[in-house]
Scaffold this motif. Structure first.
Motif, PDB file in Angstrom:
ATOM      1  N   SER A  28       0.968  -1.264  -0.093  1.00  0.00           N
ATOM      2  CA  SER A  28      -0.036   0.085  -0.028  1.00  0.00           C
ATOM      3  C   SER A  28       0.650   1.307  -0.149  1.00  0.00           C
ATOM      4  O   SER A  28       0.704   2.179  -0.893  1.00  0.00           O
ATOM      5  CB  SER A  28      -0.683  -0.078   1.315  1.00  0.00           C
ATOM      6  OG  SER A  28      -1.934  -1.058   1.079  1.00  0.00           O
ATOM      7  N   LYS A  29       1.857   1.286   0.565  1.00  0.00           N
ATOM      8  CA  LYS A  29       2.865   2.424   0.586  1.00  0.00           C
ATOM      9  C   LYS A  29       3.532   2.441  -0.618  1.00  0.00           C
ATOM     10  O   LYS A  29       3.633   3.880  -0.928  1.00  0.00           O
ATOM     11  CB  LYS A  29       3.928   2.089   1.903  1.00  0.00           C
ATOM     12  CG  LYS A  29       3.570   2.423   3.106  1.00  0.00           C
ATOM     13  CD  LYS A  29       4.737   2.251   4.240  1.00  0.00           C
ATOM     14  CE  LYS A  29       4.597   2.385   5.647  1.00  0.00           C
ATOM     15  NZ  LYS A  29       5.873   2.100   6.436  1.00  0.00           N
ATOM     16  N   GLU A  30       3.729   1.635  -1.404  1.00  0.00           N
ATOM     17  CA  GLU A  30       4.624   1.602  -2.555  1.00  0.00           C
ATOM     18  C   GLU A  30       3.510   2.047  -3.768  1.00  0.00           C
ATOM     19  O   GLU A  30       3.921   2.930  -4.559  1.00  0.00           O
ATOM     20  CB  GLU A  30       5.113   0.373  -3.036  1.00  0.00           C
ATOM     21  CG  GLU A  30       6.041   0.263  -4.223  1.00  0.00           C
ATOM     22  CD  GLU A  30       6.537  -1.138  -4.421  1.00  0.00           C
ATOM     23  OE1 GLU A  30       6.365  -1.705  -5.421  1.00  0.00           O
ATOM     24  OE2 GLU A  30       7.057  -1.720  -3.322  1.00  0.00           O
ATOM     25  N   LYS A  31       2.371   1.471  -3.670  1.00  0.00           N
ATOM     26  CA  LYS A  31       1.445   1.638  -4.929  1.00  0.00           C
ATOM     27  C   LYS A  31       0.098   2.548  -4.541  1.00  0.00           C
ATOM     28  O   LYS A  31      -0.678   2.732  -5.360  1.00  0.00           O
ATOM     29  CB  LYS A  31       0.962   0.247  -5.389  1.00  0.00           C
ATOM     30  CG  LYS A  31       1.913  -0.726  -5.976  1.00  0.00           C
ATOM     31  CD  LYS A  31       1.380  -2.145  -6.370  1.00  0.00           C
ATOM     32  CE  LYS A  31       1.797  -1.653  -7.913  1.00  0.00           C
ATOM     33  NZ  LYS A  31       1.046  -3.300  -8.531  1.00  0.00           N
ATOM     34  N   ASP A  38      -0.632  -8.351  -6.042  1.00  0.00           N
ATOM     35  CA  ASP A  38       0.943  -7.709  -5.229  1.00  0.00           C
ATOM     36  C   ASP A  38       1.162  -8.226  -4.067  1.00  0.00           C
ATOM     37  O   ASP A  38       2.295  -8.363  -3.616  1.00  0.00           O
ATOM     38  CB  ASP A  38       0.363  -6.276  -4.983  1.00  0.00           C
ATOM     39  CG  ASP A  38      -0.171  -5.355  -6.268  1.00  0.00           C
ATOM     40  OD1 ASP A  38       0.620  -5.715  -7.315  1.00  0.00           O
ATOM     41  OD2 ASP A  38      -1.037  -4.641  -6.287  1.00  0.00           O
ATOM     42  N   VAL A  39       0.396  -8.474  -3.074  1.00  0.00           N
ATOM     43  CA  VAL A  39       0.509  -9.072  -1.735  1.00  0.00           C
ATOM     44  C   VAL A  39       1.135 -10.491  -2.059  1.00  0.00           C
ATOM     45  O   VAL A  39       2.133 -10.874  -1.429  1.00  0.00           O
ATOM     46  CB  VAL A  39      -0.660  -9.195  -0.916  1.00  0.00           C
ATOM     47  CG1 VAL A  39      -0.154  -9.872   0.422  1.00  0.00           C
ATOM     48  CG2 VAL A  39      -0.841  -7.634  -0.606  1.00  0.00           C
ATOM     49  N   ALA A  40       0.565 -11.249  -2.893  1.00  0.00           N
ATOM     50  CA  ALA A  40       1.121 -12.668  -3.316  1.00  0.00           C
ATOM     51  C   ALA A  40       2.382 -12.546  -3.526  1.00  0.00           C
ATOM     52  O   ALA A  40       3.322 -13.471  -3.144  1.00  0.00           O
ATOM     53  CB  ALA A  40       0.243 -13.317  -4.193  1.00  0.00           C
ATOM     54  N   ASP A  41       2.724 -11.730  -4.691  1.00  0.00           N
ATOM     55  CA  ASP A  41       4.300 -11.304  -5.066  1.00  0.00           C
ATOM     56  C   ASP A  41       5.105 -10.779  -3.670  1.00  0.00           C
ATOM     57  O   ASP A  41       6.419 -11.479  -3.651  1.00  0.00           O
ATOM     58  CB  ASP A  41       4.295 -10.410  -6.039  1.00  0.00           C
ATOM     59  CG  ASP A  41       3.578 -10.697  -7.389  1.00  0.00           C
ATOM     60  OD1 ASP A  41       3.313 -12.244  -7.428  1.00  0.00           O
ATOM     61  OD2 ASP A  41       3.474  -9.827  -8.248  1.00  0.00           O
ATOM     62  N   GLU A  42       4.599 -10.236  -3.006  1.00  0.00           N
ATOM     63  CA  GLU A  42       5.217  -9.553  -1.824  1.00  0.00           C
ATOM     64  C   GLU A  42       5.669 -10.883  -0.926  1.00  0.00           C
ATOM     65  O   GLU A  42       6.977 -10.879  -0.196  1.00  0.00           O
ATOM     66  CB  GLU A  42       4.446  -8.564  -1.220  1.00  0.00           C
ATOM     67  CG  GLU A  42       5.246  -8.087   0.355  1.00  0.00           C
ATOM     68  CD  GLU A  42       6.307  -6.846   0.143  1.00  0.00           C
ATOM     69  OE1 GLU A  42       6.596  -6.426   1.221  1.00  0.00           O
ATOM     70  OE2 GLU A  42       6.317  -6.420  -1.131  1.00  0.00           O
TER      71      GLU A  42
END
Length: 166
Positions: A28-31, A38-42
């Protein structure tokens, strides 16, 4: 480093739940938002397992999850996530101070952030801050770093690794 964010209530979360909250915060901070992918990738996970945890965190009122739209942290979820992130940053700072390589420091902090008492985290933070402002402490940390390099090289197990004929 700022003071550790305080949680309004004492819900006990699992390590996995804490990792998800921290990942949601980071994305969330980044995008500006956090989608399942996104969370899956993180976290290095598959989207279906992320959706399952989103639903669980939604039931605990730590996130608002909307299918196909992603997830946002509630105030309680954001407080937890900021606290976990703070603990992580303090621990990485400490581990880097004692010359732990960045990649290892990051991985170790991910484990430690869940286990250490809040008072321990505060003392580590105070120590890191003290070293950052004290010339004599900086000199001692430099000596420590140099001695680690020296002792690492001269430790019998390391000499044998480098020279099997030792």
């Amino acid at each position: 480093m700022d003071a550790m964010p305080q949680t309004a209530h004492c819900k006990r979360l699992t390590m996995k739940e804490e990792d998800y909250l921290e990942a949601i915060l980071n994305v969330s901070k980044e995008k500006g938002y956090a989608k399942t992918r996104d969370v899956a990738d993180e976290l290095g996970l598959s989207p279906p397992s992320v959706v399952e945890m989103f639903a669980k965190l939604d039931r605990k009122k730590l996130v608002v999850y909307r299918k196909y739209e992603g997830v946002t942290l509630t105030e309680a979820g954001k407080t937890f996530a900021e606290q976990i992130n703070y603990r992580h940053d303090v621990l990485v700072g400490f581990l880097r101070l004692i010359s732990v390589p960045e990649e290892i420091a990051t991985k170790d902090a991910c484990f430690m952030e869940h286990e250490l008492n809040a008072e321990t985290i505060q003392k580590i933070k105070q120590f890191v801050e003290y070293v950052s402002i004290s010339k004599s402490a900086q000199i001692e940390m430099k000596r420590f770093t140099e001695s680690c390099t020296y002792f690492f090289y001269w430790a019998p197990s390391n000499r044998m690794r480098e020279n099997p004929d030792y």
